[in-house]
Scaffold this motif. Structure first.
Motif, PDB file in Angstrom:
ATOM      1  N   ASP A 158      20.116  36.021  20.713  1.00  0.00           N
ATOM      2  CA  ASP A 158      20.072  34.927  21.691  1.00  0.00           C
ATOM      3  C   ASP A 158      20.233  33.571  21.003  1.00  0.00           C
ATOM      4  O   ASP A 158      20.973  32.705  21.472  1.00  0.00           O
ATOM      5  N   ILE A 159      19.543  33.408  19.883  1.00  0.00           N
ATOM      6  CA  ILE A 159      19.619  32.141  19.153  1.00  0.00           C
ATOM      7  C   ILE A 159      21.004  31.960  18.550  1.00  0.00           C
ATOM      8  O   ILE A 159      21.533  30.852  18.498  1.00  0.00           O
ATOM      9  N   GLY A 160      21.620  33.066  18.132  1.00  0.00           N
ATOM     10  CA  GLY A 160      22.983  33.007  17.610  1.00  0.00           C
ATOM     11  C   GLY A 160      23.978  32.589  18.663  1.00  0.00           C
ATOM     12  O   GLY A 160      24.886  31.777  18.407  1.00  0.00           O
ATOM     13  N   VAL A 161      23.848  33.129  19.870  1.00  0.00           N
ATOM     14  CA  VAL A 161      24.731  32.749  20.975  1.00  0.00           C
ATOM     15  C   VAL A 161      24.526  31.274  21.305  1.00  0.00           C
ATOM     16  O   VAL A 161      25.496  30.517  21.498  1.00  0.00           O
ATOM     17  N   PHE A 162      23.273  30.848  21.369  1.00  0.00           N
ATOM     18  CA  PHE A 162      22.976  29.436  21.616  1.00  0.00           C
ATOM     19  C   PHE A 162      23.640  28.549  20.567  1.00  0.00           C
ATOM     20  O   PHE A 162      24.272  27.540  20.885  1.00  0.00           O
ATOM     21  N   PRO A 181      27.406  31.350  34.519  1.00  0.00           N
ATOM     22  CA  PRO A 181      26.043  30.901  34.836  1.00  0.00           C
ATOM     23  C   PRO A 181      24.955  31.568  34.005  1.00  0.00           C
ATOM     24  O   PRO A 181      23.979  30.924  33.602  1.00  0.00           O
ATOM     25  N   ASN A 182      25.082  32.863  33.747  1.00  0.00           N
ATOM     26  CA  ASN A 182      24.060  33.561  32.968  1.00  0.00           C
ATOM     27  C   ASN A 182      24.052  33.098  31.520  1.00  0.00           C
ATOM     28  O   ASN A 182      22.994  32.955  30.900  1.00  0.00           O
ATOM     29  N   LEU A 183      25.230  32.850  30.997  1.00  0.00           N
ATOM     30  CA  LEU A 183      25.360  32.385  29.622  1.00  0.00           C
ATOM     31  C   LEU A 183      24.753  30.991  29.467  1.00  0.00           C
ATOM     32  O   LEU A 183      24.028  30.711  28.504  1.00  0.00           O
ATOM     33  N   ASN A 184      25.027  30.130  30.430  1.00  0.00           N
ATOM     34  CA  ASN A 184      24.483  28.780  30.384  1.00  0.00           C
ATOM     35  C   ASN A 184      22.967  28.777  30.575  1.00  0.00           C
ATOM     36  O   ASN A 184      22.254  27.975  29.963  1.00  0.00           O
ATOM     37  N   ALA A 185      22.483  29.682  31.419  1.00  0.00           N
ATOM     38  CA  ALA A 185      21.033  29.790  31.616  1.00  0.00           C
ATOM     39  C   ALA A 185      20.364  30.258  30.323  1.00  0.00           C
ATOM     40  O   ALA A 185      19.273  29.790  29.970  1.00  0.00           O
ATOM     41  N   LEU A 186      21.010  31.190  29.622  1.00  0.00           N
ATOM     42  CA  LEU A 186      20.487  31.660  28.338  1.00  0.00           C
ATOM     43  C   LEU A 186      20.419  30.503  27.354  1.00  0.00           C
ATOM     44  O   LEU A 186      19.414  30.335  26.644  1.00  0.00           O
ATOM     45  N   LYS A 187      21.470  29.725  27.310  1.00  0.00           N
ATOM     46  CA  LYS A 187      21.522  28.570  26.406  1.00  0.00           C
ATOM     47  C   LYS A 187      20.341  27.627  26.667  1.00  0.00           C
ATOM     48  O   LYS A 187      19.683  27.157  25.735  1.00  0.00           O
ATOM     49  N   GLU A 188      20.069  27.357  27.935  1.00  0.00           N
ATOM     50  CA  GLU A 188      18.965  26.459  28.290  1.00  0.00           C
ATOM     51  C   GLU A 188      17.608  27.059  27.916  1.00  0.00           C
ATOM     52  O   GLU A 188      16.711  26.359  27.449  1.00  0.00           O
ATOM     53  N   ARG A 189      17.466  28.382  28.100  1.00  0.00           N
ATOM     54  CA  ARG A 189      16.191  29.035  27.753  1.00  0.00           C
ATOM     55  C   ARG A 189      15.933  28.964  26.252  1.00  0.00           C
ATOM     56  O   ARG A 189      14.807  28.701  25.821  1.00  0.00           O
ATOM     57  N   VAL A 190      16.971  29.230  25.475  1.00  0.00           N
ATOM     58  CA  VAL A 190      16.797  29.201  24.020  1.00  0.00           C
ATOM     59  C   VAL A 190      16.448  27.795  23.559  1.00  0.00           C
ATOM     60  O   VAL A 190      15.533  27.602  22.745  1.00  0.00           O
ATOM     61  N   GLU A 191      17.144  26.812  24.094  1.00  0.00           N
ATOM     62  CA  GLU A 191      16.896  25.431  23.676  1.00  0.00           C
ATOM     63  C   GLU A 191      15.455  25.005  23.969  1.00  0.00           C
ATOM     64  O   GLU A 191      14.874  24.196  23.236  1.00  0.00           O
ATOM     65  N   ALA A 192      14.877  25.566  25.023  1.00  0.00           N
ATOM     66  CA  ALA A 192      13.512  25.206  25.414  1.00  0.00           C
ATOM     67  C   ALA A 192      12.465  26.061  24.707  1.00  0.00           C
ATOM     68  O   ALA A 192      11.260  25.873  24.916  1.00  0.00           O
ATOM     69  N   SER A 193      12.911  27.001  23.858  1.00  0.00           N
ATOM     70  CA  SER A 193      11.983  27.950  23.237  1.00  0.00           C
ATOM     71  C   SER A 193      11.499  27.481  21.872  1.00  0.00           C
ATOM     72  O   SER A 193      12.243  26.849  21.106  1.00  0.00           O
ATOM     73  N   GLY A 194      10.256  27.832  21.560  1.00  0.00           N
ATOM     74  CA  GLY A 194       9.709  27.562  20.240  1.00  0.00           C
ATOM     75  C   GLY A 194       9.894  26.116  19.821  1.00  0.00           C
ATOM     76  O   GLY A 194       9.720  25.186  20.604  1.00  0.00           O
ATOM     77  N   GLY A 195      10.304  25.931  18.563  1.00  0.00           N
ATOM     78  CA  GLY A 195      10.488  24.583  18.037  1.00  0.00           C
ATOM     79  C   GLY A 195      11.927  24.115  18.048  1.00  0.00           C
ATOM     80  O   GLY A 195      12.269  23.128  17.379  1.00  0.00           O
TER      81      GLY A 195
END
Length: 208
Positions: A158-162, A181-195
């Protein structure tokens, strides 16, 4: 024995950024050594494969960007819970390596006519095809839960795709990616994750 991770790479994103993102996601302390290109000739003979990045940990130097990222992902619990999940995350990372190598072909092409031809093919054919494949995996939940690509938790896939999509933004090659849409949603989730969000807001501006 050295306990701390020490990553050495140029002051660009390119092949070192995924590794940095993994550390920052997990909040794992590491030394982020960014060398200038002028320093490279003196440093090169002391690297395992005459290339960067390199990672120093436990008194050992690891070379090759994907091998380093895989090792870090395993150390941080981001490589998949089972051997099957690990194989699935590896497959996604390998697909990113393939499409990144296609990007390099036109990015470093010296013949301007051929460069434009390769760039057009990349934007119109190669990139949409890859995005469609990742979009389908998220939509059909073939290996993950639709939130994450593999299993039910975030992984280095996921982080690699982001990271790759972030690279497309940086290079202004992300026109048309809104249709996934699913790909962009994944990108937003990863960006908001952890640090990751904090790191992105503070990281140095680079051209690549």
């Amino acid at each position: 024995m050295q306990k701390k991770f020490k990553l050495t790479y140029f002051s660009v994103r390119a092949r070192g950024e995924l590794i940095r993102l993994l550390f920052h996601y997990a909040g794992k302390e590491f030394e982020d050594v960014r060398v200038e290109f002028a320093e490279w000739p003196a440093l090169q003979p002391n690297t395992p494969y005459l290339s960067l990045p390199i990672l120093e940990h436990g008194g050992v130097v690891v070379g090759q960007s994907t091998s380093i990222a895989r090792y870090v992902a395993k150390e941080l619990g981001l490589a998949g819970r089972t051997t099957l999940e690990q194989a699935l995350t590896d497959g996604i990372i390998d697909s990113i390596t393939d499409i990144f190598n296609e990007l390099v072909k036109f990015a470093f092409e010296k013949d301007e006519t051929k460069k434009e031809e390769l760039k057009t093919k990349y934007i119109e054919e190669t990139l949409p095809k890859w995005c469609g494949l990742i979009e389908k995996q998220l939509e059909t939940k073939v290996n993950g839960n639709g939130t994450w690509l593999v299993g039910d938790q975030i992984s280095w896939a996921d982080i690699g795709v982001f990271n790759f999509l972030n690279c497309m933004e940086l290079m202004k090659l992300d026109n048309g990616l809104s249709q996934y849409p699913n790909l962009n949603a994944l990108k937003e989730r990863v960006e908001a994750s952890g640090g990751i969000s904090k790191y992105i807001s503070e990281r140095p501006e680079t051209e690549i």
